[in-house]
Design an enzyme around this catalytic site. Structure first.
Site, short mmCIF file in Angstrom:
data_model
loop_
_atom_site.label_atom_id
_atom_site.label_comp_id
_atom_site.label_asym_id
_atom_site.label_seq_id
_atom_site.Cartn_x
_atom_site.Cartn_y
_atom_site.Cartn_z
N ALA A 1 0.80 -1.23 0.00
CA ALA A 1 0.00 0.00 0.00
C ALA A 1 0.83 1.28 0.00
O ALA A 1 0.29 2.37 0.11
CB ALA A 1 -0.93 0.00 1.21
N ASN B 1 2.16 -4.48 7.16
CA ASN B 1 2.87 -4.70 5.91
C ASN B 1 3.53 -3.44 5.36
O ASN B 1 4.61 -3.51 4.77
CB ASN B 1 1.93 -5.30 4.87
N HIS C 1 -0.52 7.00 4.41
CA HIS C 1 0.81 6.44 4.70
C HIS C 1 1.87 7.48 4.35
O HIS C 1 1.85 8.02 3.23
CB HIS C 1 1.04 5.17 3.88
#
Length: 258
Positions: free
Chosen positions: A115, A181, A211
């Site tokens: 991601a 992850n 993120h």
């Protein structure tokens, strides 16, 4: 390529759909249940030992437990494996088992970017020396339900952003296996699990998963940010993570790669 897929969840289904658009039908699905969907024309197995011998690539879309269970056996058979379950590599024992199996089978474990982006820049910066790398993950409060954040915050009553974790990428990968992850990808591309700093935030003012990477080193400094949408079929699965798996598959068959 002859491809097999581990898992039957939202990411696995997205990957199959995208492969179908490219004229590729997986040869086999490895999952906890061997029940096949009517008319899918795909073999279904529950053990890596039952995989066909002529596969070119296996693709893990099923999470940390599946990588731990099946990854070493797949690699030892000489099959290359793409995975998006990067957080599982924070377990040093599993990391060593995968590495040893890959050497014995003369196979490779390919880590999909998941991601997050900017990992190519981070990997290049590592060559000259990285001084500091920090990953910051922000999600709406509901996105942290089912995680240790529930023990730190009242997720239903938040009125402002609140930090519920600060520590290393290794600690977050172990404590937050369903959310680790991205932090793991940043750690593996940059300064490693123990030197990469992580901050996790529940933010009631946002409706996407955000993120951020902040890095400094001999190259200078950079900040990278992704505002990520979820897959329509599963609000807990990142659309970009699923897309990164397809991109990793395409790279295995490309004559020129970037």
């Amino acid at each position: 390529m002859k491809i097999g897929i581990i898992g039957q969840g939202a990411i696995a289904q997205y990957v199959q759909q995208q492969l179908a658009r490219r004229g590729v039908v997986p040869q086999v699905v490895l999952a906890r249940s061997a029940a096949a969907r009517d008319g899918d024309g795909i073999a279904h197995v529950t053990d890596a030992a039952d995989l066909p011998g002529d596969l070119d690539l296996m693709v893990d879309c099923a999470g940390h437990a599946a990588l731990a269970q099946h990854g070493p056996a797949i690699l030892e058979r000489g099959l290359d494996l793409v995975t998006v379950s990067l957080g599982a590599l924070a377990d040093q024992d599993l990391h060593e088992r995968l590495l040893s199996a890959a050497h014995r089978g003369h196979a490779r474990l390919h880590l999909a970017s998941g991601a997050i982006g900017g990992l190519d820049c981070l990997r290049a910066a590592r060559v000259g020396g990285l001084a500091e790398v920090t990953y910051i993950g922000r999600k709406p409060p509901a996105g942290w339900k089912g995680s240790p954040a529930e023990a730190e915050l009242d997720l239903d009553q938040l009125s402002r952003p609140a930090i519920h974790f600060e520590g290393t990428a290794r600690k977050v990968a172990i404590a937050y296996p369903k959310n680790a992850n991205v932090a793991a990808a940043v750690a593996l591309a940059g300064t490693g699990f123990d030197a990469t700093r992580v901050r996790l935030i529940a933010d009631p003012a946002i409706n996407t998963n955000i993120h951020e990477i902040h890095a400094t080193g001999a190259f200078g400094s950079f900040t990278f940010r992704v505002d990520g949408q979820a897959l329509p079929d599963n609000p807990r699965s990142s659309a970009l993570a699923a897309m990164s798996v397809v991109a990793a598959i395409e790279q295995q068959d490309a004559a020129i790669t970037i």
